[in-house]
Structure formats: C-alpha cells, structure tokens
Design a protein around this motif. Structure first.
Motif, PDB file in Angstrom:
ATOM      1  N   ASN A 109       0.825  -1.202   0.000  1.00  0.00           N
ATOM      2  CA  ASN A 109       0.000   0.000   0.000  1.00  0.00           C
ATOM      3  C   ASN A 109       0.865   1.260   0.000  1.00  0.00           C
ATOM      4  OD1 ASN A 109      -2.123  -1.769   0.142  1.00  0.00           O
ATOM      5  ND2 ASN A 109      -2.587  -1.383   2.286  1.00  0.00           N
ATOM      6  N   MET A 110       1.968   1.188   0.747  1.00  0.00           N
ATOM      7  CA  MET A 110       2.886   2.325   0.774  1.00  0.00           C
ATOM      8  C   MET A 110       3.506   2.550  -0.597  1.00  0.00           C
ATOM      9  SD  MET A 110       6.466   2.671   0.818  1.00  0.00           S
ATOM     10  CE  MET A 110       7.332   4.232   0.752  1.00  0.00           C
ATOM     11  N   VAL A 111       3.874   1.466  -1.293  1.00  0.00           N
ATOM     12  CA  VAL A 111       4.471   1.584  -2.624  1.00  0.00           C
ATOM     13  C   VAL A 111       3.480   2.208  -3.595  1.00  0.00           C
ATOM     14  CG1 VAL A 111       5.316   0.244  -4.598  1.00  0.00           C
ATOM     15  CG2 VAL A 111       6.121  -0.285  -2.298  1.00  0.00           C
ATOM     16  N   THR A 112       2.223   1.808  -3.509  1.00  0.00           N
ATOM     17  CA  THR A 112       1.193   2.383  -4.372  1.00  0.00           C
ATOM     18  C   THR A 112       1.095   3.886  -4.179  1.00  0.00           C
ATOM     19  OG1 THR A 112      -0.089   0.332  -4.313  1.00  0.00           O
ATOM     20  CG2 THR A 112      -1.260   2.328  -4.956  1.00  0.00           C
ATOM     21  N   ALA A 113       1.110   4.333  -2.939  1.00  0.00           N
ATOM     22  CA  ALA A 113       1.007   5.768  -2.660  1.00  0.00           C
ATOM     23  C   ALA A 113       2.252   6.513  -3.134  1.00  0.00           C
ATOM     24  CB  ALA A 113       0.784   5.991  -1.171  1.00  0.00           C
ATOM     25  N   ALA A 114       3.423   5.920  -2.927  1.00  0.00           N
ATOM     26  CA  ALA A 114       4.673   6.599  -3.278  1.00  0.00           C
ATOM     27  C   ALA A 114       4.860   6.715  -4.783  1.00  0.00           C
ATOM     28  CB  ALA A 114       5.861   5.858  -2.663  1.00  0.00           C
ATOM     29  N   SER A 115       4.281   5.789  -5.546  1.00  0.00           N
ATOM     30  CA  SER A 115       4.502   5.774  -6.988  1.00  0.00           C
ATOM     31  C   SER A 115       3.969   7.022  -7.683  1.00  0.00           C
ATOM     32  CB  SER A 115       3.860   4.531  -7.605  1.00  0.00           C
ATOM     33  OG  SER A 115       2.450   4.557  -7.459  1.00  0.00           O
ATOM     34  N   ALA A 116       3.016   7.713  -7.060  1.00  0.00           N
ATOM     35  CA  ALA A 116       2.437   8.909  -7.676  1.00  0.00           C
ATOM     36  C   ALA A 116       2.731  10.175  -6.876  1.00  0.00           C
ATOM     37  CB  ALA A 116       0.926   8.735  -7.824  1.00  0.00           C
ATOM     38  N   ALA A 117       3.651  10.094  -5.914  1.00  0.00           N
ATOM     39  CA  ALA A 117       3.894  11.223  -5.014  1.00  0.00           C
ATOM     40  C   ALA A 117       4.992  12.136  -5.545  1.00  0.00           C
ATOM     41  CB  ALA A 117       4.268  10.719  -3.623  1.00  0.00           C
ATOM     42  N   ASP A 118       4.835  13.434  -5.269  1.00  0.00           N
ATOM     43  CA  ASP A 118       5.882  14.407  -5.563  1.00  0.00           C
ATOM     44  C   ASP A 118       6.893  14.494  -4.429  1.00  0.00           C
ATOM     45  OD1 ASP A 118       4.579  15.355  -7.999  1.00  0.00           O
ATOM     46  OD2 ASP A 118       3.138  16.330  -6.669  1.00  0.00           O
ATOM     47  N   ALA A 119       6.441  14.190  -3.226  1.00  0.00           N
ATOM     48  CA  ALA A 119       7.310  14.304  -2.052  1.00  0.00           C
ATOM     49  C   ALA A 119       6.913  13.250  -1.030  1.00  0.00           C
ATOM     50  CB  ALA A 119       7.214  15.704  -1.436  1.00  0.00           C
ATOM     51  N   ALA A 120       7.846  12.928  -0.151  1.00  0.00           N
ATOM     52  CA  ALA A 120       7.596  11.980   0.935  1.00  0.00           C
ATOM     53  C   ALA A 120       8.139  12.551   2.232  1.00  0.00           C
ATOM     54  CB  ALA A 120       8.242  10.634   0.644  1.00  0.00           C
ATOM     55  N   VAL A 121       7.316  12.505   3.260  1.00  0.00           N
ATOM     56  CA  VAL A 121       7.757  12.866   4.609  1.00  0.00           C
ATOM     57  C   VAL A 121       7.958  11.564   5.371  1.00  0.00           C
ATOM     58  CG1 VAL A 121       7.191  14.084   6.741  1.00  0.00           C
ATOM     59  CG2 VAL A 121       6.484  15.037   4.522  1.00  0.00           C
ATOM     60  N   VAL A 122       9.213  11.217   5.618  1.00  0.00           N
ATOM     61  CA  VAL A 122       9.558   9.989   6.330  1.00  0.00           C
ATOM     62  C   VAL A 122       9.698  10.330   7.806  1.00  0.00           C
ATOM     63  CG1 VAL A 122      11.155   8.051   6.508  1.00  0.00           C
ATOM     64  CG2 VAL A 122      10.772   9.158   4.285  1.00  0.00           C
ATOM     65  N   LEU A 123       8.781   9.799   8.614  1.00  0.00           N
ATOM     66  CA  LEU A 123       8.829  10.096  10.046  1.00  0.00           C
ATOM     67  C   LEU A 123       9.801   9.179  10.766  1.00  0.00           C
ATOM     68  CD1 LEU A 123       6.056  11.568   9.306  1.00  0.00           C
ATOM     69  CD2 LEU A 123       5.570  11.282  11.726  1.00  0.00           C
ATOM     70  N   LEU A 412      10.941   1.987 -21.320  1.00  0.00           N
ATOM     71  CA  LEU A 412      12.118   2.832 -21.153  1.00  0.00           C
ATOM     72  C   LEU A 412      12.621   2.648 -19.729  1.00  0.00           C
ATOM     73  CD1 LEU A 412      11.045   6.203 -22.836  1.00  0.00           C
ATOM     74  CD2 LEU A 412      12.660   4.522 -23.735  1.00  0.00           C
ATOM     75  N   PRO A 413      13.884   2.944 -19.463  1.00  0.00           N
ATOM     76  CA  PRO A 413      14.351   2.892 -18.071  1.00  0.00           C
ATOM     77  C   PRO A 413      13.504   3.784 -17.174  1.00  0.00           C
ATOM     78  CG  PRO A 413      16.212   3.093 -19.567  1.00  0.00           C
ATOM     79  CD  PRO A 413      14.975   3.284 -20.395  1.00  0.00           C
ATOM     80  N   PHE A 414      13.229   3.319 -15.967  1.00  0.00           N
ATOM     81  CA  PHE A 414      12.392   4.068 -15.038  1.00  0.00           C
ATOM     82  C   PHE A 414      12.988   5.428 -14.727  1.00  0.00           C
ATOM     83  CE2 PHE A 414      10.773   5.075 -10.744  1.00  0.00           C
ATOM     84  CZ  PHE A 414       9.417   5.017 -10.998  1.00  0.00           C
ATOM     85  N   ALA A 415      14.322   5.531 -14.743  1.00  0.00           N
ATOM     86  CA  ALA A 415      14.976   6.809 -14.482  1.00  0.00           C
ATOM     87  C   ALA A 415      14.641   7.839 -15.549  1.00  0.00           C
ATOM     88  CB  ALA A 415      16.488   6.622 -14.408  1.00  0.00           C
ATOM     89  N   LYS A 416      14.204   7.385 -16.718  1.00  0.00           N
ATOM     90  CA  LYS A 416      13.863   8.285 -17.821  1.00  0.00           C
ATOM     91  C   LYS A 416      12.370   8.549 -17.900  1.00  0.00           C
ATOM     92  CE  LYS A 416      14.757   8.965 -22.764  1.00  0.00           C
ATOM     93  NZ  LYS A 416      15.391   8.383 -23.974  1.00  0.00           N
ATOM     94  N   SER A 417      11.559   7.540 -17.563  1.00  0.00           N
ATOM     95  CA  SER A 417      10.110   7.696 -17.657  1.00  0.00           C
ATOM     96  C   SER A 417       9.432   6.847 -16.608  1.00  0.00           C
ATOM     97  CB  SER A 417       9.616   7.296 -19.051  1.00  0.00           C
ATOM     98  OG  SER A 417       8.203   7.259 -19.088  1.00  0.00           O
ATOM     99  N   ARG A 418       8.664   7.485 -15.736  1.00  0.00           N
ATOM    100  CA  ARG A 418       7.909   6.753 -14.720  1.00  0.00           C
ATOM    101  C   ARG A 418       6.870   5.840 -15.355  1.00  0.00           C
ATOM    102  NH1 ARG A 418       5.774  10.196  -9.492  1.00  0.00           N
ATOM    103  NH2 ARG A 418       7.488   9.735  -8.077  1.00  0.00           N
ATOM    104  N   ALA A 419       6.155   6.356 -16.375  1.00  0.00           N
ATOM    105  CA  ALA A 419       5.048   5.608 -16.969  1.00  0.00           C
ATOM    106  C   ALA A 419       5.535   4.420 -17.790  1.00  0.00           C
ATOM    107  CB  ALA A 419       4.198   6.539 -17.822  1.00  0.00           C
ATOM    108  N   LEU A 420       6.561   4.633 -18.597  1.00  0.00           N
ATOM    109  CA  LEU A 420       7.047   3.578 -19.489  1.00  0.00           C
ATOM    110  C   LEU A 420       8.084   2.677 -18.832  1.00  0.00           C
ATOM    111  CD1 LEU A 420       7.218   5.880 -22.582  1.00  0.00           C
ATOM    112  CD2 LEU A 420       5.888   3.775 -22.499  1.00  0.00           C
TER     113      LEU A 420
END
Length: 446
Positions: A109-123, A412-420
C-alpha cells in the motif's frame, strides 16, 4: 552540530511553484506518528470542521490519528492499514496527502502511494532510538535506524519521489531534545549518503503538540529552518515526461455515440498521455499490431479540441479505422523498440518468496502480458545497503531480476520515464499484487 538540511532546493527560499497541488505521503515505521501528523496539518490549516473534531474525542482529548484512520480495523488496532488520502490547502498552495501504513505487511500500500507522489515525509520516532537520548559516559552510541525507516526511504528513492523530507517526531518526549535531534540527524545524514539518497531537509517536530508542523517553534533543537508546512509549500512538483517520445495507453474505446458530431463517426480512444504530447496531424503506431495512422482529432477531458500533453487525459480520433482496443498503446513511430526481456529492480510485496521460473501477469498501462522470472540477479541488504547474491526474494525485499515477456512491450528505463519504466506483477492464481517493477537501462532483447 551536523547539518539537518542536505539539499533544500532554491524554491524553499521563496521561488517555488506554488500554483500546482503537491502530492505527498507520510511514511516510516509503525507508530511513528504519521496519522497524527496528518491530523495536525488538517487541524492547523483549518480544514477540519468542529463536528469532525468532536467525533475524534477520546477521554476528553483529541485523537488526531482518527481523522485519517477510517477503517474499523485501523481504529481497533491503532495502526494504519490502507492509504488514506486527504485534501487541504493554505493561502499559498493546495495539497493531496496520503497516509501510508508503516507495518511491513502493508508495504504494497505504501508503494502504491509513493509511486504517484511528488514528495515523501519519512517520520522517525525519536523515542524508539535509545541511542538518541542520554547515554552513560564512555558508552558507545550505535546510531542505527529502524528497518522500516530505511526500507521506506529506499523505496521512495527507487520510485523517483522527487523530494524526501525526514521529520524527527516526538522530540517533546525526550529529556534532551537538542542532543537527540543532533544524533538522529547524524544517523540520517550517514544513511542518506551511503544510500545515495538526496534529502530535502531534516526537521524536528512534535506532531502531537504541533511544534514545527505548521508554524515554527522558536529556539528548539538548535534548528533554524522552516516549519514542515512552510517547506512543503515550496517543494517542486514532479515534472511530466514531456521530453520523452509520445506514448498513450488506451483505456477505453468509445464507439459511435453522442459525440459522433465531434469524432466524425470514428471511434475515440480515451486514456491519459503517458509521455510527450499529441496533436492533429501526428503519425502514430499501434502496439501490438504495428499498424500506423494519422491523428485526425484530439479531444481534452471536456471534449474540446486541443493538443494534450503528458499527464492529462485525451480522446484520440485516427484518420482511419484500425483494430485498437483497451490495453493497446499508441506510440510515436520508430521511437520505441518493443522488447521481450527486461532487467528490472523490483520491490517484492507478496508473502510467498519470489523464485526463478515463476510466471506472473505483468501490467503496463492497461496491457496484460505473461512474464516469467528468468533469473534473480541479487538483492539489496537494507542494513549494509550492499548487493548480495540471492536465489529468492522474500516479502518486502528489493532486488534485481530478469523478466521474459510472452509478448513485447515498449519500455524505457524508469529513471527516464515513470510511466514507461514501471510495471506491476500480479499472481496468476490469487490475483494479488506481487511486485512493483522498475525497468533498468539494460532493457535487453527484442
């Protein structure tokens, strides 16, 4: 004192993009105070109504965590299970915030949320790190972090979350908050450097009392930076894959209907532009059929005729009828070489270990293909951060594998494109999400 700000971008000092909503998540270990922090942000930004506050009173005190923990099981157990999204805004910006679970069992569930996030606050819960408080003279202080703190940070980094902020929580409960924050900051800096993780800032907070959350708590922990909310107001959003060649996953095919007057009787292919942009007159290739056509019309989400860019929904009408269905891709001609074998880093989320030879469903966009685990290369030791040989990947492991695909995909490599560069593996029998797949540069054979 060790610096508590590693790479605060220039935007933090007053030049940020505040016109776009920031999607961010809170993550970290169990009971670090993630739900309480979100509740505090909602209350201090005056997003919560009085009757909502009255509904989360426990023993005469407000339980802020209950503002996000909506499932009955979450309230009974006092833990977050599913991702809860909340919306709030300040005078400077709008926010979409996700409360990600900290328990290892719910890492998917955490991975799902992080995949579309612009930022993460790690407590980071200061009270769970005994070396952060007072120690007897001469005793060696082992400055290590909790496994989930390390794992969630590594996953956010792998998923290209643009800004990672460490929030050191519950410092109000420490005998010497300044010493505790200094030691924890030192450990976080060392971990980030070893893991090659760029961190926007390390902020001391008390989510329960509201210190350094929405407003600065002056002269506390020798910290002189912005409050957490002030920082979030200035963080950049993730740029869309505009520079990548055009790619469009077809989600829905609209047949001749009420919109026939705009589509001239042709079918409309709806979806979200994954990369690049699309406009009339553009040539496209259909995958997997490899047929080509010219874009006749492009409709935006309200059926107006406009060019549509990456990250936005579009309806595409071609100049001739082709056999295109849900799951197909429209691509810029000759820009992609579909492959049947890829090397990828995966976050393994299933309870059963991953072993070579297993076959799963792989989902890219809306296209399903069978994928066989041809080889497990290695896995990451989250303690040492080094790679080690592996014959299997246990739950919540991160490792590199080679996947053989039954049908070719344009990647494409993930470093180049999140979607592809991202796929999901799904168990063929249980239909459970088994892994998040991030394509690496060696996208091998055709």
């Amino acid at each position: 004192m060790t610096t508590n700000v590693l790479n605060v971008p220039a935007e933090v000092h007053g030049h940020g993009d505040t016109g776009t909503a920031l999607r961010f998540i809170t993550c970290g270990s169990v009971d670090d105070g993630k739900s309480t922090l979100i509740g505090r942000l909602l209350v201090d930004s005056k997003t919560v109504l009085q009757d909502q506050l009255a509904g989360v009173q426990r023993g005469g005190e407000t339980d802020l965590a209950l503002l996000t923990d909506g499932l009955s099981a979450e309230r009974e157990q006092g833990i977050t299970i599913d991702v809860a999204y909340r919306y709030f805004s300040t005078a400077r910006r709008k926010f979409i915030i996700g409360d990600a679970p900290g328990h290892e069992q719910y890492t998917r569930n955490m991975v799902t949320a992080a995949s579309a996030a612009d930022a993460a606050v790690v407590l980071v819960d200061a009270t769970k790190l005994p070396w952060a408080g007072e120690v007897p003279d001469g005793e060696i202080v082992q400055q290590d972090l909790l496994p989930q703190t390390r794992r969630h940070t590594l996953l956010c980094n792998l998923l290209r979350v643009q800004s990672i902020v460490f929030a050191v929580n519950k410092l109000d409960a420490m005998d010497d908050a300044e010493v505790a924050f200094e030691r924890i900051s030192t450990a976080l800096n060392a971990f980030a450097e070893a893991a090659n993780v760029e961190v926007a800032a390390i902020v001391p907070i008390s989510a329960l009392k509201g210190w350094n959350v929405a407003t600065r708590h002056a002269n506390w922990c020798n910290y002189e930076g912005p409050s957490l909310l002030e920082l979030l107001e200035q963080l950049p959003v993730t740029e869309k894959d505009e520079a990548v060649p055009f790619a469009f996953p077809v989600q829905w095919v609209e047949k001749f209907s009420a919109s026939a007057d705009t589509s001239q009787g042709r079918r409309i292919f709806w979806g979200r532009v994954a990369s690049g942009h699309v406009e009339p007159g553009q040539r496209v290739t259909v995958l997997p059929s490899k047929q080509t056509a010219t874009v006749a019309q492009v409709l935006n989400h309200v059926r107006q005729q406009y060019a549509v860019h990456a990250g936005h929904s579009a309806g595409i009408v071609l100049d001739r009828e082709l056999d295109v269905s849900r799951g197909d891709w429209l691509l810029e001609p000759e820009a992609f070489e579909p492959v049947r074998e890829i090397t990828a880093t995966i976050a393994w989320l299933d309870d059963e270990p991953l072993v070579a030879g297993r076959v799963y469903w792989a989902l890219q966009g809306h296209r399903w293909v069978k994928a066989k685990v041809a080889r497990i290369i290695d896995r990451v030791n989250i303690t040492t951060l080094g790679s080690e040989p592996a014959t299997q990947l246990e739950a919540n492991s991160i490792g590199d594998v080679v996947l053989s695909l039954q049908q070719p995909l344009a990647v494409l490599p993930f470093a180049k494109s999140r979607a592809l560069g991202s796929l999901v593996l799904v168990d063929t029998a249980s239909h459970k999400t088994s892994a998040a797949v991030l394509v690496q540069p060696s996208v091998t054979t055709n």
